[in-house]
Design a protein around this motif. Structure first.
Motif, short mmCIF file in Angstrom:
data_model
loop_
_atom_site.label_atom_id
_atom_site.label_comp_id
_atom_site.label_asym_id
_atom_site.label_seq_id
_atom_site.Cartn_x
_atom_site.Cartn_y
_atom_site.Cartn_z
N LEU A 1 0.83 -1.21 0.00
CA LEU A 1 0.00 0.00 0.00
C LEU A 1 0.86 1.26 0.00
O LEU A 1 0.53 2.25 -0.65
CB LEU A 1 -0.95 0.00 1.19
CG LEU A 1 -2.07 -1.03 1.15
CD1 LEU A 1 -2.88 -1.00 2.44
CD2 LEU A 1 -2.97 -0.83 -0.06
N ALA A 2 1.97 1.22 0.71
CA ALA A 2 2.89 2.36 0.72
C ALA A 2 3.47 2.60 -0.67
O ALA A 2 3.61 3.75 -1.11
CB ALA A 2 4.01 2.12 1.73
N ARG B 1 1.32 7.06 -3.60
CA ARG B 1 1.44 8.24 -4.47
C ARG B 1 0.61 8.09 -5.74
O ARG B 1 -0.12 8.98 -6.13
CB ARG B 1 2.90 8.50 -4.83
CG ARG B 1 3.04 9.73 -5.70
CD ARG B 1 4.48 9.93 -6.23
NE ARG B 1 4.52 11.03 -7.14
CZ ARG B 1 4.11 11.00 -8.40
NH1 ARG B 1 3.61 9.90 -8.91
NH2 ARG B 1 4.19 12.05 -9.18
N SER B 2 0.70 6.92 -6.40
CA SER B 2 -0.04 6.73 -7.65
C SER B 2 -1.55 6.80 -7.44
O SER B 2 -2.27 7.27 -8.30
CB SER B 2 0.27 5.39 -8.30
OG SER B 2 1.41 4.83 -7.85
N ASN B 3 -2.01 6.34 -6.29
CA ASN B 3 -3.44 6.43 -5.99
C ASN B 3 -3.85 7.86 -5.68
O ASN B 3 -4.93 8.29 -6.05
CB ASN B 3 -3.81 5.51 -4.82
CG ASN B 3 -4.08 4.10 -5.26
OD1 ASN B 3 -5.19 3.75 -5.60
ND2 ASN B 3 -3.04 3.27 -5.30
N ILE C 1 -3.19 8.09 -10.92
CA ILE C 1 -2.57 7.26 -11.96
C ILE C 1 -3.02 5.81 -11.83
O ILE C 1 -3.17 5.10 -12.82
CB ILE C 1 -1.03 7.34 -11.86
CG1 ILE C 1 -0.56 8.76 -12.13
CG2 ILE C 1 -0.36 6.36 -12.80
CD1 ILE C 1 0.90 8.99 -11.86
N LEU C 2 -3.25 5.38 -10.61
CA LEU C 2 -3.57 3.99 -10.32
C LEU C 2 -4.80 3.94 -9.42
O LEU C 2 -5.00 4.82 -8.59
CB LEU C 2 -2.37 3.34 -9.60
CG LEU C 2 -2.46 1.89 -9.19
CD1 LEU C 2 -2.42 1.00 -10.42
CD2 LEU C 2 -1.29 1.54 -8.28
N TYR D 1 -8.93 2.38 -2.22
CA TYR D 1 -7.77 2.93 -1.52
C TYR D 1 -7.59 4.42 -1.81
O TYR D 1 -7.34 5.21 -0.90
CB TYR D 1 -6.52 2.14 -1.90
CG TYR D 1 -5.26 2.53 -1.19
CD1 TYR D 1 -5.22 2.71 0.18
CD2 TYR D 1 -4.07 2.67 -1.89
CE1 TYR D 1 -4.06 3.05 0.83
CE2 TYR D 1 -2.90 3.00 -1.25
CZ TYR D 1 -2.89 3.19 0.12
OH TYR D 1 -1.73 3.52 0.75
N GLY D 2 -7.77 4.83 -3.05
CA GLY D 2 -7.62 6.24 -3.41
C GLY D 2 -8.61 7.12 -2.69
O GLY D 2 -8.25 8.19 -2.17
N ASP D 3 -9.86 6.71 -2.62
CA ASP D 3 -10.88 7.49 -1.90
C ASP D 3 -10.62 7.49 -0.40
O ASP D 3 -10.80 8.51 0.27
CB ASP D 3 -12.28 6.94 -2.18
CG ASP D 3 -12.79 7.33 -3.55
OD1 ASP D 3 -12.24 8.28 -4.14
OD2 ASP D 3 -13.75 6.70 -4.03
#
Length: 156
Positions: free
Chosen positions: A100-101, A105-107, A111-112, A134-136
Motif C-alpha cells: 500500500l505504501a 502516491r499513484s493512488n 494514476i492507479l 484505496y484512493g478514496d
C-alpha cells in the motif's frame, strides 16, 4: 485534486466565456457592425450592449463576467494541493502495508486505482467481507495510524 469534481450546469454553460480575452471583447461580440456605423463610437456600442439591448438572452455585467470566468478557470485548472505521504515512517512489518505504501502516491494523483478486499471472521463464526477504494480512503481518512501500527485496516 478531487477526481470526482463535476462542473455545475452554469459552469459548463459559461465555458463559452473562454473565447473572450476580456469583458470588452465579450460586449463587442453582442454588437453588430451596423451599431458602430450608426453610433459612430465603439464605446457607445459597448454601452448599448451592456444595457442588454443587443442580446436576446442575459447580458452579463463586468462583475458577473469576471466571476463566472474565474469559476470556469477554477474548474478547468484547479490549484495544486501538495500532500504528505502518510506511509512515511511506517513500520515495515506487514507485506500489505508495504504494498500500500508503494501504491500511495499513484493512488493519490489518480494514476492507479487500488481496490482492497477485506475478509474477517467474527468470534461468532460469521464472515464479514468488503471492498475499499484505496484512493478514496486516502482522501477521506488519515492512514498514518495504520502505517505506524496503531490501527488495523479493518478498523477504518
Amino acid at each position: 485534486m478531487n477526481r470526482n469534481l463535476k462542473a455545475s450546469p452554469q459552469t459548463e454553460a459559461d465555458r463559452r466565456l473562454l473565447q473572450y480575452e476580456n469583458y470588452e471583447h465579450y460586449l463587442d461580440s453582442l454588437g453588430t457592425n451596423q451599431d458602430e456605423c450608426y453610433l459612430q463610437s465603439v464605446e457607445v456600442a459597448r454601452q448599448v450592449a451592456e444595457l442588454g439591448y443587443r442580446s436576446s438572452g442575459e447580458t452579463l455585467s463586468r462583475e458577473q463576467f469576471e466571476k463566472r470566468l474565474a469559476a470556469v478557470y477554477q474548474y478547468l485548472f484547479p490549484p495544486y494541493t501538495p500532500y504528505h505521504a502518510t506511509s512515511e515512517g511506517m513500520i515495515k512489518d506487514d507485506p500489505l502495508k508495504i504494498e500500500l505504501a508503494l501504491r500511495e502516491r499513484s493512488n493519490r494523483v489518480g494514476i492507479l486505482s487500488t481496490i482492497i478486499f477485506i475478509k474477517l471472521e467474527t468470534r461468532a463464526g460469521y464472515e464479514i467481507s468488503g471492498y475499499l477504494d484505496y484512493g478514496d480512503k486516502l482522501i477521506v481518512e488519515d492512514w498514518k495510524p495504520i502505517f505506524v501500527g496503531r490501527k488495523k485496516i479493518i478498523g477504518t
